[in-house]
Design an enzyme around this catalytic site. Structure first.
Site, PDB file in Angstrom:
ATOM      1  N   SER A 187       0.855  -1.194   0.000  1.00  0.00           N
ATOM      2  CA  SER A 187       0.000   0.000   0.000  1.00  0.00           C
ATOM      3  C   SER A 187       0.888   1.240   0.000  1.00  0.00           C
ATOM      4  O   SER A 187       2.004   1.214   0.540  1.00  0.00           O
ATOM      5  CB  SER A 187      -0.887   0.009   1.248  1.00  0.00           C
ATOM      6  OG  SER A 187      -1.587   1.241   1.358  1.00  0.00           O
ATOM      7  N   TYR A 203      -1.554  -0.872  10.236  1.00  0.00           N
ATOM      8  CA  TYR A 203      -1.656  -1.288   8.836  1.00  0.00           C
ATOM      9  C   TYR A 203      -0.435  -0.810   8.050  1.00  0.00           C
ATOM     10  O   TYR A 203       0.171  -1.581   7.292  1.00  0.00           O
ATOM     11  CB  TYR A 203      -2.937  -0.707   8.240  1.00  0.00           C
ATOM     12  CG  TYR A 203      -3.113  -0.930   6.762  1.00  0.00           C
ATOM     13  CD1 TYR A 203      -3.467  -2.184   6.267  1.00  0.00           C
ATOM     14  CD2 TYR A 203      -2.968   0.120   5.859  1.00  0.00           C
ATOM     15  CE1 TYR A 203      -3.652  -2.379   4.904  1.00  0.00           C
ATOM     16  CE2 TYR A 203      -3.156  -0.067   4.506  1.00  0.00           C
ATOM     17  CZ  TYR A 203      -3.495  -1.318   4.025  1.00  0.00           C
ATOM     18  OH  TYR A 203      -3.674  -1.500   2.671  1.00  0.00           O
TER      19      TYR A 203
END
Length: 266
Positions: free
Chosen positions: A142, A155
């Site tokens: 990401s 995350y």
């Protein structure tokens, strides 16, 4: 150099919807046999039936955090096809919680799904690819794993860890015929924010504004496949702001920190 995917065996985790489903469709259209894994067997079967020539593809339901289940799934794949050319590590879970509102249990759950399980499956697959002396690992990280943003502390940490593990594997295994690529998506219009964990580990249950206005999963898959076929290893896919943030993170971290503080990520 453009890679052909005709008759390649491609295993995609997190394939029951969103990015995983779109990638499965893109690879199948290129002639690959796609192995679909996620927890929901009924949704995997739905995806399989939408692919070109459905009978050439395989559904393998999998809880990616169960290492015994990983081994059983790999054995079933090899029994069907006899080889594995690509592994797309796409399974994962996001987060929507401030660092001080996130419990240690939620930290560990995110790391287990987004890092430890991916690495464990990759090692299992690498044991096969090294015998073949060929193979491609792909990790869906990401942009958050490059820059770190509000509401995504755990995350971002897990996706960054995955990126750096992939870097090490790429360096160690290149001479043995293994190629490793990492894709860094920005915002993509999927259910990822719906399923994202809040600080206490519950699902957020709603879509972020930024997510709702983002590129489609199909647009993401098309861009990903183009870059992968071209042999790219570091692939950032997103809008102007996400690409700029990824670039600034490498050129001027201090400027990045200022930009992130002012950015809207929800």
């Amino acid at each position: 150099m453009t890679k052909t995917l005709k008759d390649k065996i491609v295993w995609i985790t997190g394939a029951s919807g969103g990015i995983g489903e779109a990638l499965a469709c893109a690879f199948a259209k290129e002639g690959a046999s796609v192995v679909l894994s996620a927890r929901r067997a009924d949704q995997l079967e739905r995806v399989r039936l939408t692919l070109p020539d459905p009978e050439k593809h395989l559904v393998l339901p999998l809880n990616i955090c169960d290492e015994q289940a990983q081994q059983q799934a790999l054995a079933a794949l090899l029994e069907r096809y006899g080889k594995l050319d690509w592994l797309i590590n796409n399974a994962g879970i996001s987060q929507r919680a401030l660092v001080m509102d996130t419990t240690g249990e939620t930290d560990r759950k995110i790391m287990e799904i987004d890092y430890f399980a991916q690495v464990a499956l990759s090692r299992r697959v690498l044991s096969v690819m090294l015998q073949q002396k060929s193979g491609q690992l792909v990790f869906v990280s990401s942009v958050a794993g490059l820059v770190g943003t509000q509401y995504r502390g755990s995350y971002s940490a897990a996706k960054a860890a995955l990126h750096l593990w992939a870097n090490s594997a790429r360096a160690e295994l290149f001479e043995q015929g293994i190629r490793v690529s990492v894709i860094f998506p920005g915002f993509v219009k999927t259910a990822v924010s719906m399923n994202a964990l809040t600080g206490n580990g519950e699902a957020l249950g709603k879509m972020d504004d930024a997510q709702a206005k983002a590129m489609t999963a199909e647009q993401f898959a098309t861009a990903s496949l183009k870059a992968l076929k071209a042999g790219q290893s570091y692939i950032v896919i997103g809008g102007f702001k996400e690409k700029l943030a990824a670039l600034v993170s490498r050129l001027s971290p201090e400027l990045l920190y200022k930009l992130i503080r002012k950015s809207k990520v929800r």
